[in-house]
Design an enzyme around this catalytic site. Sequence first.
Site, mmCIF file in Angstrom:
data_model
loop_
_atom_site.group_PDB
_atom_site.id
_atom_site.type_symbol
_atom_site.label_atom_id
_atom_site.label_comp_id
_atom_site.label_asym_id
_atom_site.label_seq_id
_atom_site.Cartn_x
_atom_site.Cartn_y
_atom_site.Cartn_z
ATOM 1 N N GLY A 1 0.826 -1.212 0.000
ATOM 2 C CA GLY A 1 0.000 0.000 0.000
ATOM 3 C C GLY A 1 0.851 1.249 0.000
ATOM 4 N N TYR B 1 -6.844 7.177 0.593
ATOM 5 C CA TYR B 1 -6.386 6.001 1.348
ATOM 6 C C TYR B 1 -7.533 5.386 2.159
ATOM 7 C CZ TYR B 1 -3.250 3.444 4.601
ATOM 8 O OH TYR B 1 -2.601 2.492 5.355
ATOM 9 N N PRO C 1 -4.763 -2.391 11.206
ATOM 10 C CA PRO C 1 -3.769 -1.849 12.137
ATOM 11 C C PRO C 1 -4.074 -0.380 12.414
ATOM 12 C CG PRO C 1 -2.723 -2.860 10.203
ATOM 13 C CD PRO C 1 -4.187 -2.700 9.900
ATOM 14 N N ILE D 1 1.321 2.257 13.306
ATOM 15 C CA ILE D 1 2.409 1.312 13.566
ATOM 16 C C ILE D 1 3.729 2.013 13.239
ATOM 17 C CG2 ILE D 1 3.314 -0.993 13.005
ATOM 18 C CD1 ILE D 1 0.423 -1.064 14.177
HETATM 19 N N1 CAA Z 1 -7.862 17.631 11.885
HETATM 20 C C1 CAA Z 1 -8.389 18.874 11.721
HETATM 21 N N2 CAA Z 1 -7.720 19.845 11.086
HETATM 22 C C2 CAA Z 1 -6.496 19.577 10.611
HETATM 23 C C3 CAA Z 1 -5.904 18.302 10.732
HETATM 24 C C4 CAA Z 1 -6.649 17.320 11.427
HETATM 25 N N3 CAA Z 1 -6.165 16.085 11.605
HETATM 26 N N4 CAA Z 1 -4.696 18.323 10.120
HETATM 27 C C5 CAA Z 1 -4.526 19.567 9.635
HETATM 28 N N5 CAA Z 1 -5.611 20.319 9.934
HETATM 29 C C6 CAA Z 1 -5.858 21.704 9.575
HETATM 30 C C7 CAA Z 1 -4.624 22.569 9.765
HETATM 31 O O1 CAA Z 1 -4.530 22.978 11.114
HETATM 32 C C8 CAA Z 1 -4.891 23.729 8.813
HETATM 33 O O2 CAA Z 1 -5.805 24.602 9.391
HETATM 34 P P1 CAA Z 1 -5.684 26.178 9.105
HETATM 35 O O3 CAA Z 1 -5.756 26.337 7.606
HETATM 36 O O4 CAA Z 1 -6.858 26.748 9.829
HETATM 37 O O5 CAA Z 1 -4.352 26.548 9.670
HETATM 38 C C9 CAA Z 1 -5.631 23.034 7.665
HETATM 39 O O6 CAA Z 1 -6.128 21.789 8.189
HETATM 40 C C10 CAA Z 1 -4.738 22.728 6.476
HETATM 41 O O7 CAA Z 1 -3.568 22.183 6.964
HETATM 42 P P2 CAA Z 1 -2.246 22.254 6.144
HETATM 43 O O8 CAA Z 1 -2.178 23.498 5.315
HETATM 44 O O9 CAA Z 1 -1.148 21.942 7.075
HETATM 45 O O10 CAA Z 1 -2.473 21.091 5.101
HETATM 46 P P3 CAA Z 1 -1.387 20.369 4.282
HETATM 47 O O11 CAA Z 1 -1.645 20.620 2.847
HETATM 48 O O12 CAA Z 1 -0.025 20.660 4.773
HETATM 49 O O13 CAA Z 1 -1.738 18.830 4.547
HETATM 50 C C11 CAA Z 1 -1.758 16.842 5.853
HETATM 51 C C12 CAA Z 1 -1.805 18.362 5.860
HETATM 52 C C13 CAA Z 1 -0.769 16.298 4.839
HETATM 53 C C14 CAA Z 1 -3.121 16.221 5.522
HETATM 54 C C15 CAA Z 1 -1.331 16.533 7.267
HETATM 55 O O14 CAA Z 1 -2.325 16.991 8.155
HETATM 56 C C16 CAA Z 1 -1.102 15.071 7.525
HETATM 57 O O15 CAA Z 1 -0.127 14.496 7.106
HETATM 58 N N6 CAA Z 1 -2.017 14.460 8.275
HETATM 59 C C17 CAA Z 1 -1.851 13.091 8.698
HETATM 60 C C18 CAA Z 1 -2.605 12.191 7.803
HETATM 61 C C19 CAA Z 1 -2.412 10.805 8.350
HETATM 62 O O16 CAA Z 1 -2.821 10.474 9.455
HETATM 63 N N7 CAA Z 1 -1.806 9.952 7.565
HETATM 64 C C20 CAA Z 1 -1.566 8.620 8.022
HETATM 65 C C21 CAA Z 1 -0.305 8.120 7.397
HETATM 66 S S1 CAA Z 1 0.124 6.529 8.063
HETATM 67 C C22 CAA Z 1 -0.957 5.488 7.397
HETATM 68 O O17 CAA Z 1 -1.711 5.804 6.530
HETATM 69 C C23 CAA Z 1 -0.938 4.076 7.934
HETATM 70 C C24 CAA Z 1 -2.237 3.743 8.551
HETATM 71 O O18 CAA Z 1 -2.953 2.943 7.974
HETATM 72 C C25 CAA Z 1 -2.606 4.304 9.848
#
Ligand code: CAA
Length: 240
Positions: free
Chosen positions: A84, A147, A177, A180
């Site tokens: 993935g 995703y 999961p 992790i």
């Molecule tokens: N909840 C609510 N608001 C959020 C947020 C959240 N989780 N994350 C970001 N925001 C908000 C920010 O605070 C920002 O608000 P403002 O505009 O008011 O400041 C707005 O959303 C936009 O944020 P960014 O400009 O920072 O957005 P970005 O383009 O940089 O993207 C992102 C942000 C890439 C989505 C980042 O938040 C991120 O990586 N999030 C994690 C996603 C995640 O959990 N991925 C899991 C990867 S691991 C996996 O997938 C394995 C598995 O199975 C678990």
Amino acid sequence: MTRIALVTGGSRGIGSAISKELKSLGYQVAATYAGNDEKAAAFSEETGIPTYKWDVSDYEASKAGLAQVEADLGPIDIVVANAGITRDAPFHKMTPQHWQEVIDTNLTGVFNTVHPVWPGMRDRGFGRIIVISSINGQKGQFGQANYASTKAGDLGLIKTLAQEGARKGITANAICPGYIATEMVMAVPEKVRDSIIAQIPAGRLGEPEEVARCVSFLASDDSGFINGSTLSANGAQFFV
Ligand code: CAA
């Protein structure tokens, strides 16, 4: 009888732990990888597990690769669809390419891996399909419309395969999961990752081996009545 297991994305991250766990239990294991030849070679060298290179999003490549594994090792009894990718972005910034790449690899990739071996499993009256879904397929996740959709799709797929395979000795189950400790999670910005860890009652990320042990449970010949189910391993972060 030595059962033969195929693990997609099986040379890195959670997949690597799964491959090693199954081998340690006496299964004959083949691991696939998509791109990183060096890491795959090092993995084979370290573990003695053969690796095969193909892109799971390509049906013909998957079919040919699976046929090669079966020619080398024998009929595949257990498929662990683990490969993935992520292309995280808030929905308003998500491009059609972000969407399509994740759908092609994470969801169509499962079809491409299971479909070519399904008839053989039906003929032989035995099969284990184990799909690595995600907590984020259960609850959704900010930044993961693509995703989360694929991981939710996995759950519909295994419930259907369970019904179609049950009379033929085939089970299909998913593992969800939580977060992790792998490269994929480490790629999440540190601040975001810290806020995620703060939401895990266990107070830590999971270990790949903790997911691998879920796989060995479902892969067992003794697990034949567990079919169409979803096993969560998420440190109490989310309950269905
Ligand atoms: N909840 C609510 N608001 C959020 C947020 C959240 N989780 N994350 C970001 N925001 C908000 C920010 O605070 C920002 O608000 P403002 O505009 O008011 O400041 C707005 O959303 C936009 O944020 P960014 O400009 O920072 O957005 P970005 O383009 O940089 O993207 C992102 C942000 C890439 C989505 C980042 O938040 C991120 O990586 N999030 C994690 C996603 C995640 O959990 N991925 C899991 C990867 S691991 C996996 O997938 C394995 C598995 O199975 C678990």
